[in-house]
Design a protein around this motif. Structure first.
Motif, PDB file in Angstrom:
ATOM      1  N   TYR A   1       0.698 111.239  90.820  1.00 21.55           N
ATOM      2  CA  TYR A   1       1.482 110.335  91.644  1.00 21.55           C
ATOM      3  C   TYR A   1       2.087 109.236  90.772  1.00 21.55           C
ATOM      4  CZ  TYR A   1      -2.006 112.203  94.985  1.00 21.55           C
ATOM      5  OH  TYR A   1      -2.851 113.009  95.714  1.00 21.55           O
ATOM      6  N   TYR A   2       3.331 108.851  91.067  1.00 18.40           N
ATOM      7  CA  TYR A   2       3.956 107.679  90.444  1.00 18.40           C
ATOM      8  C   TYR A   2       4.113 106.593  91.498  1.00 18.40           C
ATOM      9  CZ  TYR A   2       7.831 104.610  89.147  1.00 18.40           C
ATOM     10  OH  TYR A   2       8.628 103.514  88.924  1.00 18.40           O
ATOM     11  N   PHE A   3       3.815 105.347  91.120  1.00 22.95           N
ATOM     12  CA  PHE A   3       4.030 104.201  91.993  1.00 22.95           C
ATOM     13  C   PHE A   3       4.847 103.148  91.250  1.00 22.95           C
ATOM     14  CE2 PHE A   3       0.227 106.277  93.506  1.00 22.95           C
ATOM     15  CZ  PHE A   3       0.404 106.297  94.874  1.00 22.95           C
ATOM     16  N   LYS A   4       5.921 102.715  91.870  1.00 22.65           N
ATOM     17  CA  LYS A   4       6.780 101.695  91.243  1.00 22.65           C
ATOM     18  C   LYS A   4       6.009 100.412  91.007  1.00 22.65           C
ATOM     19  CE  LYS A   4      10.345 100.127  93.584  1.00 22.65           C
ATOM     20  NZ  LYS A   4      11.708 100.117  94.179  1.00 22.65           N
ATOM     21  N   ASP A   5       5.113 100.079  91.938  1.00 22.55           N
ATOM     22  CA  ASP A   5       4.173  98.965  91.749  1.00 22.55           C
ATOM     23  C   ASP A   5       2.840  99.390  92.343  1.00 22.55           C
ATOM     24  OD1 ASP A   5       2.746  96.682  91.389  1.00 22.55           O
ATOM     25  OD2 ASP A   5       4.000  95.403  92.655  1.00 22.55           O
ATOM     26  N   ILE A   6       1.918  99.758  91.474  1.00 22.32           N
ATOM     27  CA  ILE A   6       0.636 100.291  91.946  1.00 22.32           C
ATOM     28  C   ILE A   6      -0.216  99.224  92.620  1.00 22.32           C
ATOM     29  CG2 ILE A   6      -0.713  99.915  89.842  1.00 22.32           C
ATOM     30  CD1 ILE A   6      -1.816 102.788  90.269  1.00 22.32           C
ATOM     31  N   ALA A   7       0.184  97.940  92.487  1.00 16.75           N
ATOM     32  CA  ALA A   7      -0.537  96.877  93.184  1.00 16.75           C
ATOM     33  C   ALA A   7      -0.423  97.047  94.703  1.00 16.75           C
ATOM     34  CB  ALA A   7      -0.001  95.512  92.765  1.00 16.75           C
ATOM     35  N   VAL A   8       0.673  97.665  95.157  1.00 20.65           N
ATOM     36  CA  VAL A   8       0.832  97.906  96.597  1.00 20.65           C
ATOM     37  C   VAL A   8      -0.229  98.900  97.070  1.00 20.65           C
ATOM     38  CG1 VAL A   8       2.392  98.709  98.404  1.00 20.65           C
ATOM     39  CG2 VAL A   8       3.301  97.424  96.454  1.00 20.65           C
ATOM     40  N   LEU A   9      -0.402  99.983  96.317  1.00 20.58           N
ATOM     41  CA  LEU A   9      -1.462 100.948  96.656  1.00 20.58           C
ATOM     42  C   LEU A   9      -2.831 100.278  96.582  1.00 20.58           C
ATOM     43  CD1 LEU A   9      -2.371 103.894  97.242  1.00 20.58           C
ATOM     44  CD2 LEU A   9      -2.575 104.181  94.758  1.00 20.58           C
ATOM     45  N   LYS A  10      -3.044  99.449  95.580  1.00 20.72           N
ATOM     46  CA  LYS A  10      -4.321  98.740  95.440  1.00 20.72           C
ATOM     47  C   LYS A  10      -4.633  97.937  96.707  1.00 20.72           C
ATOM     48  CE  LYS A  10      -6.304  94.898  92.768  1.00 20.72           C
ATOM     49  NZ  LYS A  10      -6.086  93.984  91.620  1.00 20.72           N
ATOM     50  N   ASN A  11      -3.636  97.226  97.233  1.00 22.48           N
ATOM     51  CA  ASN A  11      -3.859  96.414  98.434  1.00 22.48           C
ATOM     52  C   ASN A  11      -4.201  97.294  99.635  1.00 22.48           C
ATOM     53  OD1 ASN A  11      -3.304  94.090  96.972  1.00 22.48           O
ATOM     54  ND2 ASN A  11      -1.130  94.058  97.544  1.00 22.48           N
ATOM     55  N   GLU A  12      -3.517  98.428  99.757  1.00 25.04           N
ATOM     56  CA  GLU A  12      -3.787  99.321 100.884  1.00 25.04           C
ATOM     57  C   GLU A  12      -5.166  99.979 100.763  1.00 25.04           C
ATOM     58  OE1 GLU A  12      -2.007  99.249 103.439  1.00 25.04           O
ATOM     59  OE2 GLU A  12      -0.250  98.222 102.633  1.00 25.04           O
ATOM     60  N   LEU A  13      -5.544 100.343  99.533  1.00 23.96           N
ATOM     61  CA  LEU A  13      -6.870 100.944  99.346  1.00 23.96           C
ATOM     62  C   LEU A  13      -7.979  99.915  99.569  1.00 23.96           C
ATOM     63  CD1 LEU A  13      -6.335 103.297  96.276  1.00 23.96           C
ATOM     64  CD2 LEU A  13      -6.693 103.949  98.669  1.00 23.96           C
ATOM     65  N   GLN A  14      -7.699  98.646  99.289  1.00 22.50           N
ATOM     66  CA  GLN A  14      -8.696  97.619  99.575  1.00 22.50           C
ATOM     67  C   GLN A  14      -8.956  97.537 101.078  1.00 22.50           C
ATOM     68  OE1 GLN A  14     -10.448  95.702  97.107  1.00 22.50           O
ATOM     69  NE2 GLN A  14     -11.692  95.594  98.974  1.00 22.50           N
TER      70      GLN A  14
END
Length: 336
Positions: free
Chosen positions: A170-183
């Motif tokens: 997977y590629y994420f333009k800003d993986i911090a967004v995924l980090k927030n959702e996984l939190q």
């Protein structure tokens, strides 16, 4: 760009070879699976890699950690080690590396190899890499809209959704967004199959209108068990041979022996009265005598004589002498 590699599982389906080293460090065509994976991803991205974060089990030990750091450094990247000591799922594994979850990044699970040639759509919020498959009901697949955007992830669909299987990159333009959702997934104890899943974070991103697009790979090769790992080794040898890459080290000693390409033959290998190939990998310092080996993967410092091997996998420092064919022998084993 960062690459995040969850690889804390030992790889029980590949025992006995994973009893001594984790599966992502098993060599394919002379190079560890995870090394080939990050090289292939770097080639597709065509960008400088700033950091490679490896999520491992603490029991893997210092040598494994040093090997992984060296792999990152060979690509000019910083290597970082994180630990996932409980098997709590893909989402949990990613969050174990939360200090590295910022900016553009690729997440790749280290039990697969790819061949790909496409331009990464960096305007999308995320790219999910997929491969067309014959039996989509056995995989997680993506559902696309008319604009070729991913609107849904469907796990093992009973009715046809698409034939594009998610391969675990997977590629994420800003993986911090995924980090927030996984939190939020962790905080709200959202569990599927007894584990915290990356898909639950991705689905929350989709629900907020973020753009997901597919990136289709040309080849997807698994390393799940012995048979498919040997097959993947053969396929990778074929690709590298077609690319014109010389895989036979100049130090190889041939005594009344023949190498049938494609083969990887490492340093200081000795072949006496033997035929090796096609589709064979022999690691450094192997000795082969009075033998025929084809379609097989042999790691380092192993001695083989009087053998007729096909679809075989042999570990490091093994001694094999006998009239067997389809074998799987772990490190330091002796069959005489």
């Amino acid at each position: 760009m960062k690459i995040i590699i969850p690889m804390a599982g030992r790889g029980s389906r590949l025992r006995p070879h994973t009893l001594t080293i984790p599966k992502p460090l098993i060599p394919i065509a002379g190079k560890p699976i995870v090394h080939r994976l990050v090289e292939d991803i770097a080639g597709v991205l065509n960008q400088d890699i700033e950091e490679i974060a490896f999520i491992i089990h603490e029991s893997f030990g210092k040598k494994v950690e040093d090997d992984l750091i060296a792999i990152a450094q060979k690509l000019g990247a910083k290597g970082t080690i994180y630990y996932q000591n409980e098997a709590l799922g893909t989402g949990h594994a990613i969050m174990c590396a939360q200090d590295s979850l910022s900016g553009p990044a690729v997440i790749a699970y280290a039990d697969t190899l790819i061949r790909a040639n496409f331009d990464l759509d960096t305007n999308a919020d995320s790219v999910i890499w997929v491969k067309q498959v014959d039996q989509p009901e056995a995989f997680g697949v993506v559902n696309l809209n008319g604009a070729n955007e991913i609107i849904e992830l469907v796990e093992k669909p009973k009715e046809f959704v698409s034939d594009l299987a998610v391969i675990g990159i997977y590629y994420f333009k800003d993986i911090a967004v995924l980090k927030n959702e996984l939190q939020l997934v962790l905080d709200n104890n959202i569990i599927h199959g007894g584990e915290y899943q990356i898909n639950d974070g991705i689905k929350q991103m989709m629900a907020k209108g973020m753009k997901f697009v597919p990136g289709e790979v040309d080849e997807w090769m698994d390393c799940g068990n012995k048979d498919v790992t040997v097959e993947t080794n053969s396929r990778m040898l074929g690709f590298l041979h077609k690319d014109g890459i010389d895989l036979v080290d100049k130090s190889v000693r041939l005594d009344n022996s023949t190498i049938i390409p494609p083969c990887y033959i490492g340093e200081n290998v000795i072949l006496i009265n033997s035929t090796v190939g096609p589709n064979v990998s022999l690691g450094n310092a192997c000795h082969v005598q009075n033998s025929k080996i084809q379609n097989s993967l042999v790691q380092t410092h192993s001695h083989i004589k009087n053998a007729n091997l096909d679809n075989a996998m042999i570990g490091n420092h093994a001694n094999f002498d006998g009239n067997f064919t389809n074998v799987s022998i772990g490190d330091y084993s002796v069959l005489e």
